[in-house]
Design an enzyme around this catalytic site. Sequence first.
Site, PDB file in Angstrom:
ATOM      1  N   GLU A   1     -81.568 -40.719  -3.296  1.00 51.86           N
ATOM      2  CA  GLU A   1     -80.846 -41.599  -4.483  1.00 51.86           C
ATOM      3  C   GLU A   1     -81.759 -41.628  -5.813  1.00 51.86           C
ATOM      4  OE1 GLU A   1     -80.635 -45.200  -2.573  1.00 51.86           O
ATOM      5  OE2 GLU A   1     -80.041 -44.410  -0.820  1.00 51.86           O
TER       6      GLU A   1
ATOM      7  N   GLU B   1     -74.702 -51.041  -7.577  1.00 57.13           N
ATOM      8  CA  GLU B   1     -74.880 -51.698  -6.154  1.00 57.13           C
ATOM      9  C   GLU B   1     -75.919 -52.929  -6.757  1.00 57.13           C
ATOM     10  OE1 GLU B   1     -77.570 -51.138  -1.899  1.00 57.13           O
ATOM     11  OE2 GLU B   1     -77.276 -49.725  -3.402  1.00 57.13           O
TER      12      GLU B   1
END
Length: 429
Positions: free
Chosen positions: A233, A344
């Site tokens: 990520e 997120e």
Amino acid sequence: MAVAYFSRSRKRIGPIVGFVFVFIVLGLVSLSCAARQPPASRQKLQVRKHLKRLNKAPVKTIQSPDGDMIDCIRISHQPAFDHPFLKDHKIQMRPNYHPEGLYDDNKVNTESNERENTINQLWHVNGKCPEGTIPIRRTKEDDVLRASSVKRYGKKKQSSIPVPRIVPKSADPDLVNESGHQHAIAYVEGDKFYGAKATMNVWEPKIQQPNEFSLSQIWILGGSFGEDLNSIEAGWQVSPDLYGDNNTRLFTYWTSDAYQATGCYNLLCSGFIQINNNIAMGASISPVSAYRNSQYDISILVWKDQKEGNWWMQFGNGYVLGYWPSFLFSYLADSASMIEWGGEVVNSEPDGQHTTTQMGSGQFPEEGFGKASYFRNIQVVDKENNLKAPKDIGTFTEQSNCYDVQTGSNSDWGHYFYYGGPGKNPNCP
């Protein structure tokens, strides 16, 4: 004869037995003293040992205007090389392969000059790290003490039950919400992927609770959404718990077991090998976008060097930062099975209501350019090492009245999407 031999042996054994006895007694006394230490003292001792492991001796230190200390560490002394598998590792100073169309073979640039665009981090104001070193944000005692434990410092929190953090639309939303994470993403699956790229604008979302965060990133995923999930990520985040402030910071993360024991943010454990002396993982990005004002964006590319097997990361148009060695992963040792782009947040439901922590700019997608957050020119890397537009893009959000996502495409931005939201509002109680 046998009796005489035993007698001589006993004379030699006697002192040894005595020494062992004294050693055991001293050991028990030491353990007893440690047990009597107050828990706070034991914790401080653990924290100091951890800081000693993380903070390597610097060649030079640069103080950032935001209070960070950036240590210039010799490239061969970085935390990655604490890993036993990397003891004799020869650092790869450039990738063998890079996605077609980025630049010619002789232009793979990891040096500090001849950049197409200048990417600003706040610490650049006060200096730069010399060649042969990498910049590492120094970890402070307070940083570790904010974590639930020394062992969990620098790691994403595990969900209460082993459910995926991000899932296709077919998943049960009630099950997903139990993890406390909420998303607004675009994704592709059903193929073998060897990397992904996107340009995203950078904001400073407001965070309601210190234990919450807001981020925007690319996910490179392999395996199932169970305990064997592999993930790489990279993006930007605001995380008071991790950094002690509300600054927008560049970050990376990796795991090979669904965030259980492996992996961490940035360089807070052995894993990512950095080769670039200009960009510090976890350091503040400046400037950031403003509502109805100037927009600032960053480009991130993660791709697999299919000769060596390593996963490389590039920031901007010329900063090849480094790589995750192939051995860290199981599924990603081959390829990724899913790529995701988006936002997120952690929703800790303070006072039993949805958090007001913002995703992206804090505006819904329909607000459009200059107001909402975006990802543009989203691409994937195929087996032939070509960057190409993704096919059959799906979208996912747990609660679209809290955070939402809308896709589109045109000749300038290719495939793009707007995403984000304010969290708690009249339609998201």
